[in-house]
Design a protein around this motif. Structure first.
Motif, PDB file in Angstrom:
ATOM      1  N   ALA A 137     -28.797  -7.706 -13.757  1.00 25.96           N
ATOM      2  CA  ALA A 137     -29.899  -7.779 -12.806  1.00 25.96           C
ATOM      3  C   ALA A 137     -30.589  -9.129 -12.904  1.00 25.96           C
ATOM      4  N   GLY A 138     -30.941  -9.645 -11.738  1.00 25.17           N
ATOM      5  CA  GLY A 138     -31.630 -10.940 -11.718  1.00 25.17           C
ATOM      6  C   GLY A 138     -30.652 -12.080 -11.746  1.00 25.17           C
ATOM      7  N   SER A 139     -31.210 -13.281 -11.779  1.00 28.48           N
ATOM      8  CA  SER A 139     -30.384 -14.478 -11.740  1.00 28.48           C
ATOM      9  C   SER A 139     -30.046 -14.931 -13.131  1.00 28.48           C
ATOM     10  N   SER A 140     -29.105 -15.882 -13.185  1.00 29.25           N
ATOM     11  CA  SER A 140     -28.748 -16.468 -14.466  1.00 29.25           C
ATOM     12  C   SER A 140     -29.935 -17.173 -15.063  1.00 29.25           C
ATOM     13  N   ALA A 141     -30.854 -17.616 -14.218  1.00 32.95           N
ATOM     14  CA  ALA A 141     -32.018 -18.328 -14.722  1.00 32.95           C
ATOM     15  C   ALA A 141     -33.000 -17.383 -15.386  1.00 32.95           C
ATOM     16  N   ASP A 142     -32.824 -16.060 -15.228  1.00 32.37           N
ATOM     17  CA  ASP A 142     -33.731 -15.106 -15.860  1.00 32.37           C
ATOM     18  C   ASP A 142     -33.294 -14.746 -17.267  1.00 32.37           C
ATOM     19  N   ARG A 143     -32.053 -15.035 -17.610  1.00 28.71           N
ATOM     20  CA  ARG A 143     -31.581 -14.607 -18.918  1.00 28.71           C
ATOM     21  C   ARG A 143     -32.154 -15.486 -20.019  1.00 28.71           C
ATOM     22  N   LYS A 144     -32.266 -14.955 -21.177  1.00 33.00           N
ATOM     23  CA  LYS A 144     -32.789 -15.712 -22.315  1.00 33.00           C
ATOM     24  C   LYS A 144     -31.752 -16.713 -22.758  1.00 33.00           C
ATOM     25  N   LYS A 145     -32.232 -17.886 -23.072  1.00 31.40           N
ATOM     26  CA  LYS A 145     -31.325 -18.942 -23.526  1.00 31.40           C
ATOM     27  C   LYS A 145     -31.507 -19.115 -25.015  1.00 31.40           C
TER      28      LYS A 145
ATOM     29  N   ALA B  59     -24.223 -13.962   3.369  1.00 34.03           N
ATOM     30  CA  ALA B  59     -24.583 -14.768   2.204  1.00 34.03           C
ATOM     31  C   ALA B  59     -24.310 -13.980   0.928  1.00 34.03           C
ATOM     32  N   LYS B  60     -23.695 -14.621  -0.058  1.00 31.87           N
ATOM     33  CA  LYS B  60     -23.388 -13.969  -1.319  1.00 31.87           C
ATOM     34  C   LYS B  60     -24.645 -13.727  -2.161  1.00 31.87           C
ATOM     35  N   LEU B  61     -25.615 -14.606  -2.064  1.00 40.36           N
ATOM     36  CA  LEU B  61     -26.837 -14.475  -2.839  1.00 40.36           C
ATOM     37  C   LEU B  61     -27.865 -13.616  -2.117  1.00 40.36           C
ATOM     38  N   ASP B  62     -28.637 -12.862  -2.908  1.00 40.88           N
ATOM     39  CA  ASP B  62     -29.784 -12.144  -2.342  1.00 40.88           C
ATOM     40  C   ASP B  62     -30.890 -13.130  -1.992  1.00 40.88           C
ATOM     41  N   THR B  63     -31.165 -14.035  -2.925  1.00 38.81           N
ATOM     42  CA  THR B  63     -32.230 -15.010  -2.725  1.00 38.81           C
ATOM     43  C   THR B  63     -31.794 -16.370  -3.246  1.00 38.81           C
ATOM     44  N   LEU B  64     -32.339 -17.392  -2.605  1.00 33.69           N
ATOM     45  CA  LEU B  64     -32.102 -18.778  -3.001  1.00 33.69           C
ATOM     46  C   LEU B  64     -33.469 -19.428  -3.135  1.00 33.69           C
ATOM     47  N   VAL B  65     -33.776 -19.918  -4.331  1.00 37.59           N
ATOM     48  CA  VAL B  65     -35.093 -20.489  -4.614  1.00 37.59           C
ATOM     49  C   VAL B  65     -34.958 -21.986  -4.851  1.00 37.59           C
ATOM     50  N   PHE B  66     -35.658 -22.765  -4.028  1.00 33.20           N
ATOM     51  CA  PHE B  66     -35.740 -24.206  -4.258  1.00 33.20           C
ATOM     52  C   PHE B  66     -37.015 -24.468  -5.060  1.00 33.20           C
ATOM     53  N   ARG B  67     -36.843 -25.062  -6.223  1.00 38.53           N
ATOM     54  CA  ARG B  67     -37.958 -25.223  -7.156  1.00 38.53           C
ATOM     55  C   ARG B  67     -38.237 -26.708  -7.383  1.00 38.53           C
ATOM     56  N   ALA B  68     -39.494 -27.112  -7.221  1.00 38.22           N
ATOM     57  CA  ALA B  68     -39.878 -28.507  -7.425  1.00 38.22           C
ATOM     58  C   ALA B  68     -39.886 -28.834  -8.909  1.00 38.22           C
ATOM     59  N   VAL B  69     -38.990 -29.721  -9.301  1.00 37.59           N
ATOM     60  CA  VAL B  69     -38.899 -30.166 -10.697  1.00 37.59           C
ATOM     61  C   VAL B  69     -38.711 -31.681 -10.684  1.00 37.59           C
TER      62      VAL B  69
ATOM     63  N   SER C  72     -27.749 -11.402  -6.734  1.00 31.07           N
ATOM     64  CA  SER C  72     -28.317 -12.342  -7.684  1.00 31.07           C
ATOM     65  C   SER C  72     -29.089 -13.457  -6.977  1.00 31.07           C
ATOM     66  N   THR C  73     -29.661 -14.339  -7.783  1.00 30.29           N
ATOM     67  CA  THR C  73     -30.526 -15.421  -7.311  1.00 30.29           C
ATOM     68  C   THR C  73     -30.108 -16.723  -7.961  1.00 30.29           C
ATOM     69  N   VAL C  74     -30.205 -17.781  -7.202  1.00 29.46           N
ATOM     70  CA  VAL C  74     -29.960 -19.125  -7.742  1.00 29.46           C
ATOM     71  C   VAL C  74     -31.225 -19.953  -7.563  1.00 29.46           C
ATOM     72  N   ASN C  75     -31.614 -20.650  -8.630  1.00 30.48           N
ATOM     73  CA  ASN C  75     -32.746 -21.572  -8.599  1.00 30.48           C
ATOM     74  C   ASN C  75     -32.211 -22.998  -8.526  1.00 30.48           C
ATOM     75  N   TRP C  76     -32.632 -23.732  -7.502  1.00 33.84           N
ATOM     76  CA  TRP C  76     -32.090 -25.060  -7.204  1.00 33.84           C
ATOM     77  C   TRP C  76     -33.233 -26.075  -7.287  1.00 33.84           C
ATOM     78  N   ALA C  77     -33.088 -27.088  -8.110  1.00 37.37           N
ATOM     79  CA  ALA C  77     -34.148 -28.075  -8.296  1.00 37.37           C
ATOM     80  C   ALA C  77     -34.199 -29.056  -7.133  1.00 37.37           C
ATOM     81  N   ILE C  78     -35.406 -29.309  -6.631  1.00 39.04           N
ATOM     82  CA  ILE C  78     -35.668 -30.374  -5.660  1.00 39.04           C
ATOM     83  C   ILE C  78     -36.786 -31.237  -6.235  1.00 39.04           C
ATOM     84  N   ASP C  79     -36.922 -32.448  -5.736  1.00 42.34           N
ATOM     85  CA  ASP C  79     -37.912 -33.369  -6.308  1.00 42.34           C
ATOM     86  C   ASP C  79     -39.336 -32.886  -6.100  1.00 42.34           C
ATOM     87  N   ALA C  80     -39.628 -32.353  -4.920  1.00 38.29           N
ATOM     88  CA  ALA C  80     -40.983 -31.889  -4.595  1.00 38.29           C
ATOM     89  C   ALA C  80     -40.882 -30.909  -3.441  1.00 38.29           C
TER      90      ALA C  80
END
Length: 814
Positions: free
Chosen positions: A806-814, A253-263, A60-68
């Motif tokens: 399949a995919g990260s929790s951030a991919d699922r429909k909310k 590492a437990k995650l396949d990918t780790l994404v730092f996203r500017a928010v 799976s994948t985790v999306n992590w917010a960073i300032d920039a």
């Protein structure tokens, strides 16, 4: 939370700088001063939902917010920031990361051991590397990497653009040990903080030359040695994507990918609700919404008691319905549109709240503290007595409660500049300055020459009507801020002006009588004249000011006991042109029955009331107690950030201003954009008071010295100031830092730091207030991530407790 109020490039790490002395401090006993003999308080535990690795799913994948996006991936450059630290922690070796107690701990993924093996004649440290540790290209981590980093950071080659070199300049040589896995480092002089070196450690391919050091690691890292590797950076998407390192020798590492996203901080709530991110530092308002969302989970479809329209009373709702279905078609149409807009907002808010139920708020105290900085370079605060008076006026417990109390976090004020509660070196040194005491604060001000009548006294060497006075008056008029996005508010007292001469007053009375007759005779002409008079430039030409619209505090100050609450409207010259305006203002001030409106029962008159040039503005009760000296009021410039993520700083700033007002100190609060807060105000010294934060450190002797050291004069006469924005320091403080840095006995070094902290308290350039709150919104299924407190994250342990589709929790429909 975003790091507004934290100097750029200082999150987690601090190095190099200078300060200013403003007088000799007469202090009784400072060595080891403490406000009590109790044991150091424990820190707040981290909140990361700790879970054993076997209970965490792979993939799976985790999306992590960073300032920039990181400005650079080189942590040793001046523009490195919190995003740089966050990313490089997952990619590069950190030999001694901080643990939960804020102490450096050996990292077994990279080191088998590291210790001082010789003290005489010179200090020698021997590193034994983990024999499995390799760079992502397969090359062993070894002595060549240590040598290259030392040569780049020791400060002897200016071709390397480095922001800090503390500790590296003390190294005499680096050699290979008994084998390739041993690195022997010899110091030219003792260095107690040797564990701070070589973290992060870069490969020699980056640190080996100025070209690769300066530019090679700014936008990419081709060779890494962490649980993840850098897969790519997308400026268009605002993402830094990391992938599992196939050569990683430690726990996989437990995650396949780790994404730092500017928010941006203001967009975090939306990013959480639409599934863009799984982890995000948030402000208290977003944290409250998540708490309410989880509370409302069992609402059985009932309407929410918060959000848009929730505060509409039954009577207001009935009135709205009546208007929307009434006979007035125009009003009904407008009301129906408003009701439709509100329904849409309610539905959108409800959908967001439903999505927020999937998140939890994990909270702790951030490894950083907020301080009140007092600029001692010039002005009233150059006098240490005034600085200490400001400090003694503060109720630090109330300020801590204001920020931390509503969050359910311990609201105890911080007692040290050099350690946080829970760290081994923490001790409350505030006793060197003294507890809050308004009486003693006033006594300090009086000793410095600031008295109640001082603002009304002319300087002894200035004659009435002198050119200096006239020039000062003109500068006051011309000194208004241009449109720079700054907002000012003054507390304390209005500037006193001399009364008009008697014959001018008599002429004004005659003009007023004539104006009243003219107004009664021809109200229509007066109306036209008043419209002409609405031009503000014309008003200034007539020498007028508008009470309540001139940025003077008298307009809205509380009424003094025993004074009249009825506003007196003094007619100005050409009153005929203004009588209609006065009538309209009177109608607004008075109710239909002629009663004075409640909001105008205050000295200073109604907002918009005119008075002739030279008429003194009525001062509020608090202003009458404002102190002054030589005809100048004691007013301090208080600069605060204006961004949405800085509300807590502004609230604290308002409380501080009120506390200072009680001892006769006025404040002019200026709110400036976040992006210019440090560069244009704090670093430039354009302030008297300011609120900002410093990160915690496991190495106070190294990281604290540049913040509190005495400044050195530059060749052009200016002060060399880097991180010491208060410009306050002493030779004794410098000596204590230097002794601690060279002390290899940890207990002795901590004792020296406690002495230095007591001296810093006594100098009163920096007043620690509270440890910053850390609020992190996290997908509730995620483990081993959240509010880490002091500790560095173990990125290889982060993952979902239950296997996701399949995919990260951030991919699922909310």
């Amino acid at each position: 939370m975003s790091h507004v109020g934290v100097p750029r490039g200082t999150v987690r790490k601090r190095r190099t700088l200078a300060l200013l002395t403003t007088g000799v401090l007469t202090i009784p006993v400072l060595a080891g001063c403490s406000s009590g003999d109790e044991e150091a308080p424990r820190g707040v535990a981290q909140d990361i939902a700790p879970t054993a690795r076997q209970a965490v799913a792979d993939g799976s994948t985790v999306n992590w917010a960073i300032d920039a996006l990181p400005a650079t991936f080189n942590a040793f450059q001046a523009d490195a920031d919190s995003a740089t630290t966050r990313v490089t922690e997952a990619l590069l070796p950190t030999l001694f990361p901080m643990d939960k107690a804020g102490q450096p701990r050996l990292n077994p993924d990279y080191l088998e051991s590291a210790k001082v093996i010789e003290r005489e004649p010179k200090q020698v440290v021997l590193y034994k590397l983990n024999q499995q540790a390799v760079w992502s290209d397969g090359r062993e981590i070894g002595a060549p990497d240590f040598v290259a980093q030392w040569r780049a950071l020791r400060g002897k080659d200016s071709a390397f653009w480095t922001a800090r070199n503390s500790g590296y300049e003390r190294i005499e040589k680096i050699e290979r040990g008994a084998d390739d896995l041993q690195v022997r480092v010899t110091f030219s002089k003792p260095y107690g903080d040797w564990r701070s070196l070589f973290s992060p450690l870069y490969p020699k391919e980056i640190t080996g030359s100025p070209e690769t050091f300066n530019d090679g690691a700014r936008t990419t890292l081709k060779n890494t040695a962490g649980p993840f590797v850098l897969r790519g950076v997308s400026k268009a998407d605002g993402t830094v994507t990391l992938a599992r390192n196939p050569r990683w020798w430690g726990d996989k590492a437990k995650l396949d990918t780790l994404v730092f996203r500017a928010v941006a901080p203001k967009d975090r709530t939306k990013a959480l609700t639409d599934g863009t991110v799984d982890v995000a530092d948030v402000d208290p308002s977003t944290a409250d919404r998540i708490t309410l969302a989880r509370r409302d989970r069992g609402g059985n479809g009932q309407s929410l008691t918060h959000g848009p329209g929730a505060d509409v009373s039954p009577a207001a709702a009935l009135y709205s319905y009546a208007v929307a279905h009434g006979s007035d078609e125009k009003a009904a149409e407008a009301e129906q549109a408003a009701r439709a807009k509100n329904r849409k907002a309610v539905l959108a808010y409800a959908a967001e709240q439903k999505a927020l139920r999937d998140f939890a708020v994990r909270k702790s105290l951030e490894p950083a503290y907020t301080q009140l900085a007092l600029n001692g370079e010039s002005g009233p605060l150059a006098d240490d007595r005034v600085r200490r008076a400001v400090a003694r006026a503060l109720d630090r417990e109330e300020l801590a409660r204001t920020v931390l109390g509503p969050l359910g976090l311990p609201a105890k004020p911080l007692g040290s500049h050099l350690a946080l509660a829970g760290q081994p070196g923490y001790a409350d040194g505030s006793g060197a300055l003294g507890e809050q005491n308004e009486k003693e604060a006033r006594a300090l001000l009086a000793d410095a020459g600031w008295t109640r009548g001082g603002a009304l006294q002319q300087p002894k060497d200035t004659k009435a009507g002198s050119e200096a006075e006239k020039k000062g008056g003109k500068e006051g008029e011309d000194g208004a801020d241009a449109d720079t996005g700054e907002e000012k508010k003054t507390t304390g007292g209005a500037e006193k002006e001399e009364n008009a001469e008697k014959k001018d007053a008599e002429k004004t009375d005659k003009d007023a009588e004539k104006a009243d007759k003219d107004a009664e005779k021809d109200e229509g002409k007066a109306d036209k004249a008043s419209r002409d008079e609405e031009d503000s430039a014309a008003s200034r030409d007539e020498g007028l000011y508008i009470v309540g619209e001139d940025d003077k505090p008298a307009a809205h100050a509380p009424a003094a006991t025993g004074t009249s609450a009825v506003p007196a409207l003094a007619p100005a010259r050409h009153a005929a042109f203004q009588s209609a305006a006065l009538l309209r203002q009177a109608a607004a001030v008075l109710g239909e029955d002629g009663a004075v409106a409640a909001q105008d029962k205050q000295p200073g008159g109604a907002a918009g009331a005119y008075a002739p040039a030279g008429t003194p503005a009525p001062a509020p009760a608090a202003a009458k107690g404002q102190l002054g000296k030589d005809g100048k009021a004691l007013t301090l410039r208080f600069v605060l950030p204006s961004g949405p993520g800085s509300q807590s700083l502004r609230t604290v700033g308002d409380k501080i201003a009120a506390m200072l007002e009680k001892i006769g100190i006025g404040t002019e609060i200026t709110k400036v954009p976040d992006e210019s807060y440090f560069k244009d105000h704090i670093a430039s010294g354009v302030y008297d008071l300011a609120l900002y934060s410093w990160p915690a450190s496991a190495y106070p002797a190294t990281d604290g010295r540049p913040i509190y050291a005495k400044p050195e004069p530059a060749t052009d006469g200016s002060l060399l100031v880097e991180q010491n924005y208060t410009r306050v320091g002493t030779d004794h403080i410098d000596q204590l830092f230097d002794r601690a840095a060279g002390e290899l006995d940890e207990k002795a070094a901590r004792d020296l730091m406690k002495q230095a902290d007591a001296r810093i308290w006594a100098a009163a350039g920096s007043i620690p207030l509270y440890q910053r709150p850390q609020l992190v919104a996290v997908d509730k299924k995620l483990a081993n991530v959240g509010a880490f407190g002091f500790a560095a994250p173990r990125y290889q342990d982060i993952g979902f407790k239950n296997r996701q589709a399949a995919g990260s929790s951030a991919d699922r429909k909310k």
